[in-house]
Design a protein around this motif. Structure first.
Motif, short mmCIF file in Angstrom:
data_model
loop_
_atom_site.label_atom_id
_atom_site.label_comp_id
_atom_site.label_asym_id
_atom_site.label_seq_id
_atom_site.Cartn_x
_atom_site.Cartn_y
_atom_site.Cartn_z
N ASP A 151 65.46 61.80 69.55
CA ASP A 151 64.24 62.37 68.98
C ASP A 151 64.56 62.72 67.53
O ASP A 151 65.02 63.81 67.23
N ALA A 152 64.36 61.76 66.64
CA ALA A 152 64.74 61.93 65.24
C ALA A 152 63.85 61.07 64.37
O ALA A 152 63.28 60.08 64.83
N ARG A 209 66.59 65.39 62.51
CA ARG A 209 65.20 65.78 62.79
C ARG A 209 64.87 67.12 62.17
O ARG A 209 63.75 67.38 61.77
N THR A 210 65.84 67.99 62.07
CA THR A 210 65.58 69.34 61.58
C THR A 210 65.98 69.56 60.12
O THR A 210 65.76 70.63 59.57
N PHE A 211 66.54 68.55 59.48
CA PHE A 211 66.97 68.68 58.09
C PHE A 211 65.76 68.82 57.17
O PHE A 211 64.87 67.98 57.17
N ARG A 212 65.73 69.91 56.42
CA ARG A 212 64.63 70.16 55.49
C ARG A 212 64.99 69.67 54.10
O ARG A 212 66.13 69.79 53.68
N ASP A 239 69.73 64.63 66.19
CA ASP A 239 68.93 65.85 66.32
C ASP A 239 68.96 66.64 65.01
O ASP A 239 67.94 67.15 64.55
N ASP A 240 70.13 66.73 64.39
CA ASP A 240 70.24 67.42 63.10
C ASP A 240 69.37 66.74 62.04
O ASP A 240 68.78 67.42 61.20
#
Length: 130
Positions: A94-95, A125-128, A122-123
């Motif tokens: 999920d990315a 996916r959450t990298f801003r 996963d990281d």
């Protein structure tokens, strides 16, 4: 890793980018499964099966999808328990497509196990960015 996109060109160019960003050494396998089997836009269970077979070196295969029916196609294949089922160790990540592909390939190419590779996806996916 297998990249499943509705577009053959998007899957192939993302695979090429991910391989190129690995840097020195041999990148882990990155196989594009984009577009419909007869060409054009779409997704194909058969293209995904063949791509997984090409990418599988026995340590697991991460599959990254662009959206919608690509995700449904892979989820259907993962649920199949028949003779055409995907091998054990295939996981969907999920990315985001491009960032996830790069994170996955770089991490796998460094020798990480399947769990660490999925964590890298996963990281991504959450990298801003801001």
């Amino acid at each position: 890793m297998v990249l499943v996109s509705h577009s053959r060109e998007v899957a192939e160019s993302t695979a090429r980018l991910a391989r190129d960003l690995v840097g020195a050494g041999d990148p882990s396998p990155v196989v594009a499964a984009g577009g419909a089997e007869a060409g054009g836009i779409g997704t194909s269970s058969e293209l995904v099966r063949r791509a997984v077979a090409r990418a599988d070196e026995g340590a697991g295969v991460v599959v990254l999808c662009d959206m919608g029916s690509a995700v449904l196609t892979v989820k259907t294949l993962l649920a199949d328990t028949g003779p055409d089922a995907l091998p054990e160790g295939v996981r969907i990540a999920d990315a985001p497509f491009v960032e996830g592909a790069v994170a996955t390939v770089v991490t796998a190419s460094a020798g990480a196990d399947l769990g660490m590779v999925l964590s890298a996806a996963d990281d991504a996916r959450t990298f801003r960015k801001l």
